[in-house]
Design a protein around this motif. Structure first.
Motif, PDB file in Angstrom:
ATOM      1  N   ASP A 266       8.778  14.833   0.096  1.00 49.24           N
ATOM      2  CA  ASP A 266       7.404  14.772  -0.389  1.00 49.24           C
ATOM      3  C   ASP A 266       6.540  13.996   0.628  1.00 49.24           C
ATOM      4  OD1 ASP A 266       5.705  14.800  -3.148  1.00 49.24           O
ATOM      5  OD2 ASP A 266       5.344  12.940  -2.036  1.00 49.24           O
ATOM      6  N   TYR A 267       5.462  14.641   1.089  1.00 50.36           N
ATOM      7  CA  TYR A 267       4.660  13.998   2.143  1.00 50.36           C
ATOM      8  C   TYR A 267       3.911  12.763   1.652  1.00 50.36           C
ATOM      9  CZ  TYR A 267       5.679  17.756   5.387  1.00 50.36           C
ATOM     10  OH  TYR A 267       6.323  18.631   6.219  1.00 50.36           O
ATOM     11  N   GLU A 268       3.490  12.776   0.398  1.00 49.04           N
ATOM     12  CA  GLU A 268       2.756  11.607  -0.104  1.00 49.04           C
ATOM     13  C   GLU A 268       3.672  10.374  -0.114  1.00 49.04           C
ATOM     14  OE1 GLU A 268       0.989  12.074  -3.954  1.00 49.04           O
ATOM     15  OE2 GLU A 268      -0.455  10.467  -3.536  1.00 49.04           O
ATOM     16  N   LYS A 269       4.911  10.590  -0.556  1.00 44.95           N
ATOM     17  CA  LYS A 269       5.856   9.456  -0.602  1.00 44.95           C
ATOM     18  C   LYS A 269       6.203   9.010   0.822  1.00 44.95           C
ATOM     19  CE  LYS A 269       7.414   9.778  -5.161  1.00 44.95           C
ATOM     20  NZ  LYS A 269       7.265  11.203  -5.495  1.00 44.95           N
ATOM     21  N   ALA A 270       6.366   9.997   1.707  1.00 42.46           N
ATOM     22  CA  ALA A 270       6.666   9.660   3.112  1.00 42.46           C
ATOM     23  C   ALA A 270       5.533   8.809   3.677  1.00 42.46           C
ATOM     24  CB  ALA A 270       6.837  10.937   3.921  1.00 42.46           C
ATOM     25  N   PHE A 271       4.307   9.202   3.372  1.00 39.60           N
ATOM     26  CA  PHE A 271       3.121   8.489   3.861  1.00 39.60           C
ATOM     27  C   PHE A 271       3.098   7.053   3.318  1.00 39.60           C
ATOM     28  CE2 PHE A 271      -1.625   7.833   3.286  1.00 39.60           C
ATOM     29  CZ  PHE A 271      -1.889   7.621   4.621  1.00 39.60           C
ATOM     30  N   GLU A 272       3.338   6.931   2.012  1.00 36.55           N
ATOM     31  CA  GLU A 272       3.312   5.589   1.393  1.00 36.55           C
ATOM     32  C   GLU A 272       4.403   4.696   1.975  1.00 36.55           C
ATOM     33  OE1 GLU A 272       1.533   7.085  -2.916  1.00 36.55           O
ATOM     34  OE2 GLU A 272       3.640   6.525  -2.787  1.00 36.55           O
ATOM     35  N   LEU A 273       5.590   5.279   2.145  1.00 31.84           N
ATOM     36  CA  LEU A 273       6.683   4.465   2.694  1.00 31.84           C
ATOM     37  C   LEU A 273       6.409   4.120   4.157  1.00 31.84           C
ATOM     38  CD1 LEU A 273       9.335   3.119   1.968  1.00 31.84           C
ATOM     39  CD2 LEU A 273      10.545   5.182   2.682  1.00 31.84           C
ATOM     40  N   GLY A 274       5.752   5.038   4.866  1.00 26.01           N
ATOM     41  CA  GLY A 274       5.381   4.769   6.266  1.00 26.01           C
ATOM     42  C   GLY A 274       4.445   3.573   6.350  1.00 26.01           C
ATOM     43  N   ILE A 275       3.430   3.555   5.521  1.00 26.08           N
ATOM     44  CA  ILE A 275       2.468   2.436   5.548  1.00 26.08           C
ATOM     45  C   ILE A 275       3.173   1.120   5.186  1.00 26.08           C
ATOM     46  CG2 ILE A 275       0.438   1.421   4.404  1.00 26.08           C
ATOM     47  CD1 ILE A 275      -0.806   4.138   4.297  1.00 26.08           C
ATOM     48  N   ALA A 276       3.958   1.162   4.111  1.00 28.99           N
ATOM     49  CA  ALA A 276       4.625  -0.078   3.669  1.00 28.99           C
ATOM     50  C   ALA A 276       5.567  -0.596   4.759  1.00 28.99           C
ATOM     51  CB  ALA A 276       5.407   0.177   2.377  1.00 28.99           C
ATOM     52  N   THR A 277       6.256   0.306   5.437  1.00 29.11           N
ATOM     53  CA  THR A 277       7.223  -0.132   6.462  1.00 29.11           C
ATOM     54  C   THR A 277       6.498  -0.686   7.691  1.00 29.11           C
ATOM     55  OG1 THR A 277       8.681   1.627   5.669  1.00 29.11           O
ATOM     56  CG2 THR A 277       9.307   0.555   7.709  1.00 29.11           C
ATOM     57  N   GLY A 278       5.396  -0.032   8.087  1.00 32.88           N
ATOM     58  CA  GLY A 278       4.601  -0.542   9.212  1.00 32.88           C
ATOM     59  C   GLY A 278       4.089  -1.938   8.888  1.00 32.88           C
ATOM     60  N   SER A 279       3.526  -2.097   7.698  1.00 36.25           N
ATOM     61  CA  SER A 279       2.973  -3.402   7.323  1.00 36.25           C
ATOM     62  C   SER A 279       4.073  -4.446   7.181  1.00 36.25           C
ATOM     63  CB  SER A 279       2.189  -3.295   6.007  1.00 36.25           C
ATOM     64  OG  SER A 279       1.091  -2.422   6.189  1.00 36.25           O
ATOM     65  N   ALA A 280       5.225  -4.034   6.633  1.00 41.03           N
ATOM     66  CA  ALA A 280       6.328  -4.998   6.466  1.00 41.03           C
ATOM     67  C   ALA A 280       6.748  -5.563   7.825  1.00 41.03           C
ATOM     68  CB  ALA A 280       7.522  -4.329   5.773  1.00 41.03           C
ATOM     69  N   SER A 281       6.741  -4.726   8.854  1.00 38.87           N
ATOM     70  CA  SER A 281       7.077  -5.245  10.192  1.00 38.87           C
ATOM     71  C   SER A 281       5.970  -6.153  10.719  1.00 38.87           C
ATOM     72  CB  SER A 281       7.323  -4.097  11.182  1.00 38.87           C
ATOM     73  OG  SER A 281       8.586  -3.538  10.951  1.00 38.87           O
ATOM     74  N   ALA A 282       4.720  -5.780  10.454  1.00 43.33           N
ATOM     75  CA  ALA A 282       3.600  -6.616  10.924  1.00 43.33           C
ATOM     76  C   ALA A 282       3.635  -7.999  10.262  1.00 43.33           C
ATOM     77  CB  ALA A 282       2.265  -5.924  10.637  1.00 43.33           C
ATOM     78  N   PHE A 283       4.176  -8.064   9.050  1.00 45.88           N
ATOM     79  CA  PHE A 283       4.199  -9.334   8.311  1.00 45.88           C
ATOM     80  C   PHE A 283       5.474 -10.152   8.571  1.00 45.88           C
ATOM     81  CE2 PHE A 283       1.558  -7.027   4.786  1.00 45.88           C
ATOM     82  CZ  PHE A 283       0.448  -7.034   5.626  1.00 45.88           C
ATOM     83  N   GLU A 284       6.341  -9.680   9.487  1.00 46.92           N
ATOM     84  CA  GLU A 284       7.562 -10.416   9.848  1.00 46.92           C
ATOM     85  C   GLU A 284       7.496 -10.748  11.337  1.00 46.92           C
ATOM     86  OE1 GLU A 284      10.004 -11.380   7.744  1.00 46.92           O
ATOM     87  OE2 GLU A 284       8.821 -10.516   6.109  1.00 46.92           O
ATOM     88  N   TYR A 285       8.429 -11.605  11.801  1.00 49.97           N
ATOM     89  CA  TYR A 285       8.445 -11.914  13.231  1.00 49.97           C
ATOM     90  C   TYR A 285       9.024 -10.775  14.053  1.00 49.97           C
ATOM     91  CZ  TYR A 285       6.845 -16.643  12.485  1.00 49.97           C
ATOM     92  OH  TYR A 285       6.077 -17.730  12.166  1.00 49.97           O
ATOM     93  N   TRP A 286       9.772  -9.874  13.391  1.00 48.41           N
ATOM     94  CA  TRP A 286      10.264  -8.684  14.109  1.00 48.41           C
ATOM     95  C   TRP A 286      10.338  -7.535  13.117  1.00 48.41           C
ATOM     96  CZ3 TRP A 286       9.213  -7.402  18.551  1.00 48.41           C
ATOM     97  CH2 TRP A 286       9.917  -6.425  19.253  1.00 48.41           C
ATOM     98  N   LEU A 287      11.163  -6.549  13.396  1.00 47.28           N
ATOM     99  CA  LEU A 287      11.127  -5.323  12.596  1.00 47.28           C
ATOM    100  C   LEU A 287      11.581  -5.565  11.163  1.00 47.28           C
ATOM    101  CD1 LEU A 287      12.622  -2.937  15.301  1.00 47.28           C
ATOM    102  CD2 LEU A 287      10.210  -3.400  14.797  1.00 47.28           C
TER     103      LEU A 287
END
Ligand SMILES: Nc1ncnc2c1ncn2[C@@H]1O[C@H](COP(=O)(O)OP(=O)(O)OP(=O)(O)O)[C@@H](O)[C@H]1O
Ligand SMILES: O=P(O)(O)OC[C@@]1(O)O[C@H](CO)[C@@H](O)[C@@H]1O
Length: 306
Positions: A266-287
């Protein structure tokens, strides 16, 4: 199987400092060494989200050996081609209030070594996913991603390309499954400055017209926009949090999108998980690790197959 290709991998020496003063001795407050390079980062985050992928590319010297060992420790398969010159680069990432990066050049890749990569890619079959991510050393031709896609054309392989300018433009005619430029890279491709979501959607649409199946435009703190292959447009804002390191946020987003798509179709879920994963890395010192991503999801992780 998911494969990632990184032409110019790195070890990333990630340091924190109170401040950075050029021309002086600067002391760190924190330091770490991680496996780096965009495709490798995608492999690491895929692994963190439960998908073991195979990292391909070129390595050299003792840093190359260390890279392979680290990727193995992060739960990735590796099958790199050994080069006989130079060493896998060490990229320095300095976080001293603002982020400063110093990326090395990397070793020279010969035609013979490229031939070996083609042989490894020849085993890919229908249903496999191939992620081509990152810059290429300046000793290689700008059509190298295009050549790979031409060779694999018609085999039902889903190819993701995270690259810029000509490297990306040249592959569109082979209908990549997903491309992920950021908003600035999208503007650069057309020689324009894009300000609004409407303008971004218009220009992302041009990349679709030129052949891309799904176009994901990342916009750092402003989130992302997806134009999917069914003609739907999704706009998503990122969760709130303190940005500790934005290096690899885009790679993490790709890994999150691929995971979401493979787990749900499902593209909507892929999109949501993509955003959450990108932000989760931005909010940590690494990936980001899986728990970091799950914390940022607005819905149950099971909905994303996590
Ligand atoms: N400051 C931020 N706040 C919240 N989320 C962020 C921030 N920066 C990045 N992200 C998340 O990560 C995603 C990808 O970020 P970005 O657009 O910076 O990718 P990129 O330019 O490819 O990054 P890089 O090349 O550094 O990996 C964004 O769409 C967003 O979800
Ligand atoms: O020099 P390139 O290939 O453009 O970028 C390499 C790099 O900056 O990209 C990754 C983050 O996306 C890092 O792990 C790595 O050091």
């Amino acid at each position: 199987m998911i494969y990632t290709v990184t032409f110019n991998p790195s070890l990333d020496y990630v340091i924190g400092a109170e401040k950075l003063e050029p021309g002086k001795i600067n002391r760190t407050t924190r330091e770490n060494i991680y496996p780096g390079g965009k495709g490798n980062n995608v492999s690491v985050v895929l692994s963190n989200l439960g998908h073991k992928s195979k990292a391909l590319g070129f390595v050299s010297g003792f840093t190359g050996e260390a890279l392979e060992k680290m990727l193995d420790d992060f739960g990735c398969y590796t099958d790199f081609i050994q080069l006989d010159n130079g060493f896998t680069r060490i990229n320095v990432k300095i976080n001293a209030g603002e982020e400063t990066e110093i990326n090395g050049q990397g070793p020279k890749i010969s035609e013979e070594a490229i031939g070996k990569l083609y042989e490894k890619l020849d085993v890919l079959t229908k249903g496999d996913v191939l992620v081509l991510a990152g810059s290429i050393p300046n000793t290689l031709p700008e059509d190298i991603y295009e050549r790979i896609m031409a060779r694999l054309d018609g085999r039902g392989i889903r190819i993701v390309v995270d690259a810029t300018k000509d490297l990306l433009m040249n592959v569109l005619k082979y209908h990549p499954f997903l491309i992920k430029p950021n908003n600035h890279e999208l503007g650069d491709m057309f020689g324009v400055q894009l300000e609004t979501d409407e303008e971004i959607i218009e220009y992302a649409g041009k990349l679709k017209e030129m052949g891309a199946r799904n176009v994901l435009i990342s916009m750092a703190g402003d989130g992302a926009i997806l134009l999917d292959e069914h003609g739907k447009v999704y706009q998503g804002r990122p969760p709130k949090g303190e940005v500790l390191n934005s290096v690899g946020a885009g790679d993490s987003m790709v890994a999150g999108f691929v995971t979401g798509y493979l787990n749900t179709g499902d593209y909507e879920k892929a999109f949501e998980l993509g955003i959450a994963t990108g932000s989760a890395s931005a909010f940590e010192y690494w990936l980001a690790e899986k728990e970091d991503v799950v914390k940022l999801l607005k819905k149950e992780p099971e909905l994303y197959g996590l």
